[in-house]
Design a protein around this motif. Structure first.
Motif, PDB file in Angstrom:
ATOM      1  N   VAL A 193       0.870  -1.291   0.054  1.00 19.27           N
ATOM      2  CA  VAL A 193      -0.101   0.037   0.132  1.00 19.27           C
ATOM      3  C   VAL A 193       0.875   1.186  -0.033  1.00 19.27           C
ATOM      4  O   VAL A 193       1.908   1.411   0.825  1.00 19.27           O
ATOM      5  CB  VAL A 193      -0.961   0.181   1.093  1.00 19.27           C
ATOM      6  CG1 VAL A 193      -1.921   1.364   1.419  1.00 19.27           C
ATOM      7  CG2 VAL A 193      -1.837  -1.222   1.228  1.00 19.27           C
ATOM      8  N   ALA A 194       0.784   2.067  -1.029  1.00 26.39           N
ATOM      9  CA  ALA A 194       1.567   3.364  -1.061  1.00 26.39           C
ATOM     10  C   ALA A 194       0.672   4.401  -0.300  1.00 26.39           C
ATOM     11  O   ALA A 194      -0.421   4.671  -0.393  1.00 26.39           O
ATOM     12  CB  ALA A 194       1.426   4.078  -2.500  1.00 26.39           C
ATOM     13  N   VAL A 232       1.191  -7.997   4.111  1.00 24.69           N
ATOM     14  CA  VAL A 232       0.702  -6.605   3.823  1.00 24.69           C
ATOM     15  C   VAL A 232       1.926  -5.505   4.263  1.00 24.69           C
ATOM     16  O   VAL A 232       2.575  -5.740   5.370  1.00 24.69           O
ATOM     17  CB  VAL A 232      -0.444  -6.343   5.021  1.00 24.69           C
ATOM     18  CG1 VAL A 232      -1.146  -4.823   4.482  1.00 24.69           C
ATOM     19  CG2 VAL A 232      -1.595  -7.169   4.344  1.00 24.69           C
ATOM     20  N   LEU A 233       2.197  -4.800   3.405  1.00 19.34           N
ATOM     21  CA  LEU A 233       3.599  -3.909   3.216  1.00 19.34           C
ATOM     22  C   LEU A 233       2.984  -2.412   3.025  1.00 19.34           C
ATOM     23  O   LEU A 233       2.301  -2.243   1.985  1.00 19.34           O
ATOM     24  CB  LEU A 233       4.582  -4.387   2.624  1.00 19.34           C
ATOM     25  CG  LEU A 233       5.836  -3.443   2.718  1.00 19.34           C
ATOM     26  CD1 LEU A 233       6.553  -3.632   3.901  1.00 19.34           C
ATOM     27  CD2 LEU A 233       6.899  -4.043   1.351  1.00 19.34           C
ATOM     28  N   SER A 234       3.520  -1.287   3.902  1.00 20.56           N
ATOM     29  CA  SER A 234       3.154   0.040   3.630  1.00 20.56           C
ATOM     30  C   SER A 234       4.264   0.351   2.955  1.00 20.56           C
ATOM     31  O   SER A 234       5.561   0.303   3.205  1.00 20.56           O
ATOM     32  CB  SER A 234       2.900   0.759   4.939  1.00 20.56           C
ATOM     33  OG  SER A 234       1.893   0.351   5.230  1.00 20.56           O
ATOM     34  N   SER A 235       4.198   1.033   1.675  1.00 22.25           N
ATOM     35  CA  SER A 235       5.221   1.664   0.903  1.00 22.25           C
ATOM     36  C   SER A 235       5.382   3.391   1.257  1.00 22.25           C
ATOM     37  O   SER A 235       4.480   4.104   0.546  1.00 22.25           O
ATOM     38  CB  SER A 235       5.198   1.375  -0.464  1.00 22.25           C
ATOM     39  OG  SER A 235       6.007   2.249  -1.481  1.00 22.25           O
ATOM     40  N   GLU A 236       5.835   3.869   2.363  1.00 18.96           N
ATOM     41  CA  GLU A 236       5.772   5.128   2.614  1.00 18.96           C
ATOM     42  C   GLU A 236       6.359   6.124   1.657  1.00 18.96           C
ATOM     43  O   GLU A 236       7.361   5.885   1.254  1.00 18.96           O
ATOM     44  CB  GLU A 236       6.384   5.312   4.055  1.00 18.96           C
ATOM     45  CG  GLU A 236       6.277   6.829   4.461  1.00 18.96           C
ATOM     46  CD  GLU A 236       6.754   6.899   5.949  1.00 18.96           C
ATOM     47  OE1 GLU A 236       7.501   7.886   6.155  1.00 18.96           O
ATOM     48  OE2 GLU A 236       6.139   6.001   6.610  1.00 18.96           O
ATOM     49  N   GLU A 241       4.673   2.745  -9.243  1.00 17.73           N
ATOM     50  CA  GLU A 241       4.231   1.352  -9.406  1.00 17.73           C
ATOM     51  C   GLU A 241       5.510   0.453  -9.340  1.00 17.73           C
ATOM     52  O   GLU A 241       5.493  -0.557  -8.414  1.00 17.73           O
ATOM     53  CB  GLU A 241       3.429   1.092 -10.428  1.00 17.73           C
ATOM     54  CG  GLU A 241       2.910  -0.370 -10.743  1.00 17.73           C
ATOM     55  CD  GLU A 241       2.397  -0.916 -12.094  1.00 17.73           C
ATOM     56  OE1 GLU A 241       2.368  -2.036 -12.362  1.00 17.73           O
ATOM     57  OE2 GLU A 241       1.952   0.174 -12.773  1.00 17.73           O
ATOM     58  N   ALA A 242       6.432   0.658 -10.092  1.00 14.38           N
ATOM     59  CA  ALA A 242       7.701  -0.207 -10.184  1.00 14.38           C
ATOM     60  C   ALA A 242       8.296  -0.176  -8.796  1.00 14.38           C
ATOM     61  O   ALA A 242       8.775  -1.285  -8.078  1.00 14.38           O
ATOM     62  CB  ALA A 242       8.682   0.232 -11.328  1.00 14.38           C
ATOM     63  N   ALA A 243       8.443   1.003  -8.076  1.00 16.26           N
ATOM     64  CA  ALA A 243       9.058   0.932  -6.821  1.00 16.26           C
ATOM     65  C   ALA A 243       8.312   0.474  -5.801  1.00 16.26           C
ATOM     66  O   ALA A 243       8.844  -0.397  -4.910  1.00 16.26           O
ATOM     67  CB  ALA A 243       9.059   2.457  -6.452  1.00 16.26           C
ATOM     68  N   ALA A 244       6.958   0.363  -5.908  1.00 11.15           N
ATOM     69  CA  ALA A 244       6.214  -0.262  -4.703  1.00 11.15           C
ATOM     70  C   ALA A 244       6.510  -1.860  -4.831  1.00 11.15           C
ATOM     71  O   ALA A 244       6.647  -2.367  -3.769  1.00 11.15           O
ATOM     72  CB  ALA A 244       4.630   0.275  -5.096  1.00 11.15           C
ATOM     73  N   LEU A 248       8.210  -4.444  -2.155  1.00 12.20           N
ATOM     74  CA  LEU A 248       7.726  -5.751  -1.619  1.00 12.20           C
ATOM     75  C   LEU A 248       8.758  -6.794  -1.855  1.00 12.20           C
ATOM     76  O   LEU A 248       8.726  -7.729  -1.104  1.00 12.20           O
ATOM     77  CB  LEU A 248       6.387  -5.836  -2.278  1.00 12.20           C
ATOM     78  CG  LEU A 248       5.747  -7.233  -2.076  1.00 12.20           C
ATOM     79  CD1 LEU A 248       5.254  -7.046  -0.287  1.00 12.20           C
ATOM     80  CD2 LEU A 248       4.061  -7.500  -2.889  1.00 12.20           C
ATOM     81  N   ALA A 249       9.616  -6.816  -3.107  1.00 13.43           N
ATOM     82  CA  ALA A 249      10.308  -7.920  -3.244  1.00 13.43           C
ATOM     83  C   ALA A 249      11.446  -7.743  -2.315  1.00 13.43           C
ATOM     84  O   ALA A 249      12.061  -8.921  -1.950  1.00 13.43           O
ATOM     85  CB  ALA A 249      10.834  -7.829  -4.970  1.00 13.43           C
ATOM     86  N   THR A 250      12.032  -6.348  -2.102  1.00 13.89           N
ATOM     87  CA  THR A 250      13.100  -6.209  -1.260  1.00 13.89           C
ATOM     88  C   THR A 250      12.655  -6.847   0.239  1.00 13.89           C
ATOM     89  O   THR A 250      13.592  -7.653   0.732  1.00 13.89           O
ATOM     90  CB  THR A 250      13.366  -4.940  -0.861  1.00 13.89           C
ATOM     91  OG1 THR A 250      13.812  -4.173  -2.061  1.00 13.89           O
ATOM     92  CG2 THR A 250      14.501  -4.711  -0.013  1.00 13.89           C
TER      93      THR A 250
END
Length: 291
Positions: A193-194, A232-236, A241-244, A248-250
């Protein structure tokens, strides 16, 4: 000082970064289905394919924009103790024109009667305040306080309506996707989630995915956890899209690497220097961190 790019150590470090990036992309390509929520969009990646669905409708933005009007007036006027300065007068005049223009557009937006009446109440009260302040060339802080507190019930109803719009829109899309997945794919499904920094605790989409994917749901009090869920991960502050998906893969790759190297799955979820820093600071300042 940083190392020069031509320093052999810099070259060696770049080789590590390249190897890590390549492995991260490989992890992402082999992961089960993943969903990203970025602003108004849900994106599903599954089996090498990409699918899109809405995360919100236009009604969400109607409720949100109207809610922002009283907040903008409070932010603009609360610091004023004397007569209006020219910049504030110009901004108020601009808002007056915009509110008047927007107010006449609601009948075509298909809102339920009760919701439509609420938008008119908020905008009418806001317009009345702007007119009064411009006429007096100043604002009485007690009047501003009375205005903003009178709006709170309608603003909170708008917040509830916006949240319901997003949750119902997301749920329809996610359930539709899940019905097309195998049981194994549903078990592997992850979400990112961004979210901006201030909207991260209790984020609507994060709460939704926590519930629907069976993670620990902490409701509106969600904060950073020392042992967060894995699905579930927050992408602050990452709305790309690619970075989000890369983030998650990171996390997946780091969890595997942490287990393999340190025997602790979450070790790389914190700064590699964190444990040593805590020990050194405790020695330097003769105190222990709060539990």
């Amino acid at each position: 000082m940083a190392l020069e790019p031509t320093d052999p150590l810099s070259v060696l470090n770049q080789a590590f970064r390249d190897a890590y990036a390549a492995r991260r992309e490989a992890v992402l390509s082999r992961m089960g289905p993943v969903i990203a929520q970025i602003d108004d969009l849900l994106i599903l990646r599954k089996g090498g394919q990409r699918f899109e669905a809405p995360a919100r409708t236009r009604r969400y933005h109607v409720y949100k924009v109207v809610t922002h009007v009283p907040l903008a007036l409070h932010v603009l006027l609360a610091p004023l103790k004397q007569a209006l300065d020219e910049d504030t007068r110009v901004r108020l005049a601009t808002l007056r024109g915009l509110i008047t223009q927007v107010r006449g557009s609601f009948d075509s937006r298909g809102l339920p009667a009760e919701h439509l009446a609420r938008q008119h109440r908020v905008l009418d009260a806001s317009l009345a305040l702007v007119e009064a302040v411009l006429a007096a060339n100043r604002v009485a802080q007690e009047d501003l306080s009375a205005f903003i507190h009178a709006q709170v019930p309608d603003l909170m109803k708008n917040a509830e309506a916006a949240a319901r719009d997003q949750l119902e829109t997301m749920h329809a899309a996610v359930e539709g996707w899940k019905r097309q997945m195998t049981p194994d794919e549903r078990d592997q499904l992850r979400a990112v989630v961004a979210a901006s920094h201030m909207s991260r605790p209790g984020n609507v989409a994060t709460q939704y995915f926590a519930v629907t994917l069976g993670e620990n749901w902490e409701g509106r009090f969600h904060e950073e956890e020392p042992h967060p869920g894995k699905r579930v991960l927050s992408s602050e502050a990452t709305f790309d899209e690619a970075a989000a998906f890369s983030l998650l893969a990171t996390h997946v790759l780091d969890a595997r690497t942490s287990t393999g190297i340190f025997g602790e799955e979450t070790r790389m979820a914190r700064d590699l220097l964190a444990d040593a820093a805590e020990h050194i600071l405790a020695e330097m300042f003769q105190k222990a961190p709060a539990p």
